[in-house]
Design a protein around this motif. Structure first.
Motif, PDB file in Angstrom:
ATOM      1  N   ASP A 145     -21.398 -19.474 -26.208  1.00 51.97           N
ATOM      2  CA  ASP A 145     -20.907 -17.702 -25.970  1.00 51.97           C
ATOM      3  C   ASP A 145     -21.686 -16.778 -25.707  1.00 51.97           C
ATOM      4  OD1 ASP A 145     -17.890 -18.679 -26.204  1.00 51.97           O
ATOM      5  OD2 ASP A 145     -18.255 -18.550 -28.277  1.00 51.97           O
ATOM      6  N   VAL A 146     -21.968 -16.467 -24.413  1.00 50.77           N
ATOM      7  CA  VAL A 146     -23.084 -15.781 -23.875  1.00 50.77           C
ATOM      8  C   VAL A 146     -22.506 -14.490 -23.157  1.00 50.77           C
ATOM      9  CG1 VAL A 146     -24.995 -17.405 -24.053  1.00 50.77           C
ATOM     10  CG2 VAL A 146     -23.567 -17.026 -21.934  1.00 50.77           C
ATOM     11  N   ASP A 147     -23.437 -13.399 -22.990  1.00 52.88           N
ATOM     12  CA  ASP A 147     -22.682 -12.207 -22.172  1.00 52.88           C
ATOM     13  C   ASP A 147     -22.880 -12.523 -20.793  1.00 52.88           C
ATOM     14  OD1 ASP A 147     -22.560 -10.708 -24.618  1.00 52.88           O
ATOM     15  OD2 ASP A 147     -24.391  -9.926 -24.332  1.00 52.88           O
ATOM     16  N   GLY A 148     -21.713 -12.140 -20.045  1.00 53.23           N
ATOM     17  CA  GLY A 148     -21.609 -12.031 -18.577  1.00 53.23           C
ATOM     18  C   GLY A 148     -21.667 -10.819 -18.000  1.00 53.23           C
ATOM     19  N   ASP A 149     -21.191 -10.723 -16.860  1.00 57.84           N
ATOM     20  CA  ASP A 149     -20.978  -9.635 -16.169  1.00 57.84           C
ATOM     21  C   ASP A 149     -19.990  -8.792 -16.839  1.00 57.84           C
ATOM     22  OD1 ASP A 149     -23.273 -10.318 -14.537  1.00 57.84           O
ATOM     23  OD2 ASP A 149     -21.783 -11.008 -12.890  1.00 57.84           O
ATOM     24  N   GLY A 150     -20.165  -7.466 -17.257  1.00 58.62           N
ATOM     25  CA  GLY A 150     -19.141  -6.625 -18.086  1.00 58.62           C
ATOM     26  C   GLY A 150     -17.794  -6.310 -17.199  1.00 58.62           C
ATOM     27  N   ASP A 151     -18.135  -6.358 -15.920  1.00 63.99           N
ATOM     28  CA  ASP A 151     -16.679  -6.067 -15.028  1.00 63.99           C
ATOM     29  C   ASP A 151     -16.077  -7.168 -14.570  1.00 63.99           C
ATOM     30  OD1 ASP A 151     -18.841  -6.883 -13.783  1.00 63.99           O
ATOM     31  OD2 ASP A 151     -18.416  -5.719 -11.908  1.00 63.99           O
ATOM     32  N   ARG A 152     -16.407  -8.274 -15.031  1.00 58.57           N
ATOM     33  CA  ARG A 152     -15.482  -9.238 -14.659  1.00 58.57           C
ATOM     34  C   ARG A 152     -14.981 -10.002 -15.903  1.00 58.57           C
ATOM     35  NH1 ARG A 152     -18.356 -13.729 -11.245  1.00 58.57           N
ATOM     36  NH2 ARG A 152     -16.299 -14.481 -11.319  1.00 58.57           N
ATOM     37  N   ALA A 153     -13.490 -10.169 -15.946  1.00 55.65           N
ATOM     38  CA  ALA A 153     -12.767 -10.597 -16.972  1.00 55.65           C
ATOM     39  C   ALA A 153     -12.929 -11.848 -17.184  1.00 55.65           C
ATOM     40  CB  ALA A 153     -11.386 -10.357 -16.933  1.00 55.65           C
ATOM     41  N   ASP A 154     -13.168 -12.705 -16.020  1.00 50.30           N
ATOM     42  CA  ASP A 154     -13.301 -14.095 -16.472  1.00 50.30           C
ATOM     43  C   ASP A 154     -14.720 -14.547 -16.925  1.00 50.30           C
ATOM     44  OD1 ASP A 154     -14.895 -13.380 -13.977  1.00 50.30           O
ATOM     45  OD2 ASP A 154     -14.388 -15.378 -12.983  1.00 50.30           O
ATOM     46  N   ALA A 155     -15.975 -13.594 -16.532  1.00 49.10           N
ATOM     47  CA  ALA A 155     -17.104 -13.988 -16.988  1.00 49.10           C
ATOM     48  C   ALA A 155     -17.084 -13.552 -18.588  1.00 49.10           C
ATOM     49  CB  ALA A 155     -18.091 -12.882 -16.520  1.00 49.10           C
ATOM     50  N   ARG A 156     -16.289 -12.585 -19.057  1.00 50.01           N
ATOM     51  CA  ARG A 156     -16.227 -12.473 -20.522  1.00 50.01           C
ATOM     52  C   ARG A 156     -15.524 -13.532 -21.308  1.00 50.01           C
ATOM     53  NH1 ARG A 156     -15.183  -7.160 -18.373  1.00 50.01           N
ATOM     54  NH2 ARG A 156     -12.656  -7.480 -18.592  1.00 50.01           N
ATOM     55  N   ARG A 157     -14.533 -14.215 -20.370  1.00 48.65           N
ATOM     56  CA  ARG A 157     -13.787 -15.355 -21.105  1.00 48.65           C
ATOM     57  C   ARG A 157     -14.660 -16.632 -20.989  1.00 48.65           C
ATOM     58  NH1 ARG A 157      -9.515 -12.954 -18.452  1.00 48.65           N
ATOM     59  NH2 ARG A 157      -9.423 -14.522 -16.796  1.00 48.65           N
ATOM     60  N   ALA A 158     -15.523 -16.712 -20.254  1.00 50.55           N
ATOM     61  CA  ALA A 158     -16.280 -17.936 -19.725  1.00 50.55           C
ATOM     62  C   ALA A 158     -17.046 -18.221 -20.909  1.00 50.55           C
ATOM     63  CB  ALA A 158     -16.899 -17.999 -18.468  1.00 50.55           C
ATOM     64  N   CYS A 159     -17.377 -19.611 -21.038  1.00 52.07           N
ATOM     65  CA  CYS A 159     -18.555 -20.178 -21.665  1.00 52.07           C
ATOM     66  C   CYS A 159     -19.681 -20.791 -21.066  1.00 52.07           C
ATOM     67  CB  CYS A 159     -18.077 -21.103 -22.961  1.00 52.07           C
ATOM     68  SG  CYS A 159     -16.764 -20.289 -23.885  1.00 52.07           S
ATOM     69  N   ALA A 160     -20.848 -20.257 -21.618  1.00 55.02           N
ATOM     70  CA  ALA A 160     -22.139 -20.932 -20.735  1.00 55.02           C
ATOM     71  C   ALA A 160     -22.527 -22.091 -21.134  1.00 55.02           C
ATOM     72  CB  ALA A 160     -23.163 -20.006 -20.690  1.00 55.02           C
ATOM     73  N   VAL A 161     -23.204 -22.950 -20.276  1.00 51.65           N
ATOM     74  CA  VAL A 161     -23.722 -24.259 -20.595  1.00 51.65           C
ATOM     75  C   VAL A 161     -25.287 -23.832 -20.754  1.00 51.65           C
ATOM     76  CG1 VAL A 161     -24.788 -26.485 -19.651  1.00 51.65           C
ATOM     77  CG2 VAL A 161     -22.442 -25.494 -19.002  1.00 51.65           C
ATOM     78  N   ALA A 162     -25.581 -24.291 -22.029  1.00 54.86           N
ATOM     79  CA  ALA A 162     -26.936 -24.069 -22.430  1.00 54.86           C
ATOM     80  C   ALA A 162     -27.746 -25.439 -22.556  1.00 54.86           C
ATOM     81  CB  ALA A 162     -27.164 -23.308 -23.718  1.00 54.86           C
ATOM     82  N   ILE A 163     -28.986 -25.478 -21.802  1.00 56.53           N
ATOM     83  CA  ILE A 163     -29.872 -26.736 -21.811  1.00 56.53           C
ATOM     84  C   ILE A 163     -31.215 -26.346 -22.503  1.00 56.53           C
ATOM     85  CG2 ILE A 163     -30.924 -28.373 -20.605  1.00 56.53           C
ATOM     86  CD1 ILE A 163     -28.883 -27.800 -18.168  1.00 56.53           C
ATOM     87  N   HIS A 164     -31.174 -26.891 -23.870  1.00 57.59           N
ATOM     88  CA  HIS A 164     -32.641 -26.775 -24.486  1.00 57.59           C
ATOM     89  C   HIS A 164     -33.339 -27.918 -24.182  1.00 57.59           C
ATOM     90  CE1 HIS A 164     -30.616 -23.807 -27.373  1.00 57.59           C
ATOM     91  NE2 HIS A 164     -29.522 -24.475 -26.820  1.00 57.59           N
ATOM     92  N   TYR A 165     -34.567 -27.644 -23.792  1.00 57.27           N
ATOM     93  CA  TYR A 165     -35.385 -28.511 -23.103  1.00 57.27           C
ATOM     94  C   TYR A 165     -37.166 -28.515 -23.396  1.00 57.27           C
ATOM     95  CZ  TYR A 165     -36.572 -24.965 -19.547  1.00 57.27           C
ATOM     96  OH  TYR A 165     -37.020 -24.083 -18.775  1.00 57.27           O
ATOM     97  N   VAL A 166     -37.731 -29.198 -23.526  1.00 57.65           N
ATOM     98  CA  VAL A 166     -39.253 -29.185 -23.769  1.00 57.65           C
ATOM     99  C   VAL A 166     -40.028 -29.170 -22.598  1.00 57.65           C
ATOM    100  CG1 VAL A 166     -41.155 -30.105 -25.045  1.00 57.65           C
ATOM    101  CG2 VAL A 166     -38.953 -30.339 -26.144  1.00 57.65           C
ATOM    102  N   ARG A 167     -40.583 -28.285 -22.123  1.00 57.79           N
ATOM    103  CA  ARG A 167     -41.676 -28.325 -20.792  1.00 57.79           C
ATOM    104  C   ARG A 167     -42.853 -29.447 -20.815  1.00 57.79           C
ATOM    105  NH1 ARG A 167     -41.765 -22.446 -22.182  1.00 57.79           N
ATOM    106  NH2 ARG A 167     -40.247 -21.335 -20.850  1.00 57.79           N
ATOM    107  N   PRO A 168     -43.291 -29.571 -19.727  1.00 56.03           N
ATOM    108  CA  PRO A 168     -44.258 -30.521 -19.798  1.00 56.03           C
ATOM    109  C   PRO A 168     -45.609 -30.296 -20.755  1.00 56.03           C
ATOM    110  CG  PRO A 168     -43.365 -30.097 -17.749  1.00 56.03           C
ATOM    111  CD  PRO A 168     -42.914 -29.401 -18.631  1.00 56.03           C
TER     112      PRO A 168
END
Length: 207
Positions: free
Chosen positions: A143-166
Motif C-alpha cells: 500500500d503506497v501513496d498514489g496521485d491524491g486527486d485520483r480515487a482509483d490510485a488511492r484504492r490501488a495497491c502497488a507492485v514492489a520489486i526488491h532487488y540487488v543491484r549488480p
C-alpha cells in the motif's frame, strides 16, 4: 464523426419540421412534439459524450500499442506490463531525469536481468529508467501513496520489486498496474494482481 453528423441532421430535421408545422398551422398543439425533441436532444447528447470518451480511450490504447511495438522492435523477448507511476517512482525519475515530467501512463519492459520504464513522447518511444539486478529478492504488493486527486490510485495497491543491484546494493522499485493497455484504471488487490505478482516472482527471482 459520422454518428455525430447523423445526430445533428436529426436535430436539424426536427427543427425544420417544427418551423413548417408552426407556419402551416399556428394553433396546432405541439406539446407531444416537444417531448420528442427533448428526447432526441437528450439521446444525442448522451451518444456524443459516450463517443468522445470512447475516442479518447481508443487513442490511449493505440498509443500504448505503438509503444509496445517500438519496444518489441528493440527487444522482442521482454515482458510488457502497463503501469502507472507511484510517488516513489516519480521521485526516482526526478532524480535521474529531472527534465522529464512523468505522465500517468507508462510501460515496464521486463527482461532477464533488467527492467526498463518506457513512455510514448510525441510518437517517440522514450526509455526513462533502467534497473538492473544480480537477483530479485522479493516481489510483493504494498500500500503506497498514489496521485491524491485520483480515487482509483488511492484504492490501488502497488507492485514492489526488491532487488540487488549488480554492485550488491539493495534497491526497490514500485509501480501501479493498469487494468489494460490504454486504460487509466488501476488494479487493486484481487486475483489479477496476485497472478501478476506470482508470475513476476516466478520469472525474476534468482536464488
Amino acid at each position: 464523426m459520422t454518428l455525430r453528423w447523423v445526430i445533428v441532421g436529426i436535430w436539424a430535421a426536427l427543427l425544420t419540421t417544427r418551423i413548417i408545422v408552426v407556419g402551416a398551422a399556428p394553433d396546432a398543439d405541439l406539446s407531444w412534439y416537444g417531448i420528442v425533441e427533448f428526447g432526441a436532444i437528450a439521446v444525442g447528447i448522451t451518444v456524443i459524450v459516450v463517443a468522445v470518451f470512447r475516442a479518447a480511450a481508443v487513442r490511449r490504447r493505440h498509443a500504448d500499442e505503438a509503444l509496445a511495438l517500438a519496444i518489441r522492435r528493440i527487444d522482442p523477448t521482454v515482458w510488457l506490463v502497463p503501469a502507472a507511476p507511484t510517488t516513489e517512482l516519480r521521485d526516482a525519475i526526478a532524480e535521474v531525469r529531472p527534465e522529464v515530467t512523468l505522465g500517468a501512463r507508462v510501460t515496464w519492459a521486463f527482461g532477464a536481468t533488467e527492467a526498463s520504464l518506457w513512455e510514448l513522447d510525441d510518437r517517440k518511444a522514450t526509455r526513462l529508467l533502467v534497473i538492473r539486478w544480480s537477483r530479485v529478492v522479493h516481489v510483493g504488493i504494498e500500500d503506497v501513496d498514489g496521485d491524491g486527486d485520483r480515487a482509483d490510485a488511492r484504492r490501488a495497491c502497488a507492485v514492489a520489486i526488491h532487488y540487488v543491484r549488480p554492485d550488491d546494493t539493495p534497491a526497490v522499485a514500485t509501480f501501479f498496474v493498469r487494468t489494460a493497455p490504454g486504460s487509466r484504471r488501476l488494479l487493486g488487490r484481487g486475483p489479477r494482481l496476485d497472478r501478476l505478482v506470482a508470475d513476476l516472482a516466478r520469472e525474476r527471482i534468482v536464488a
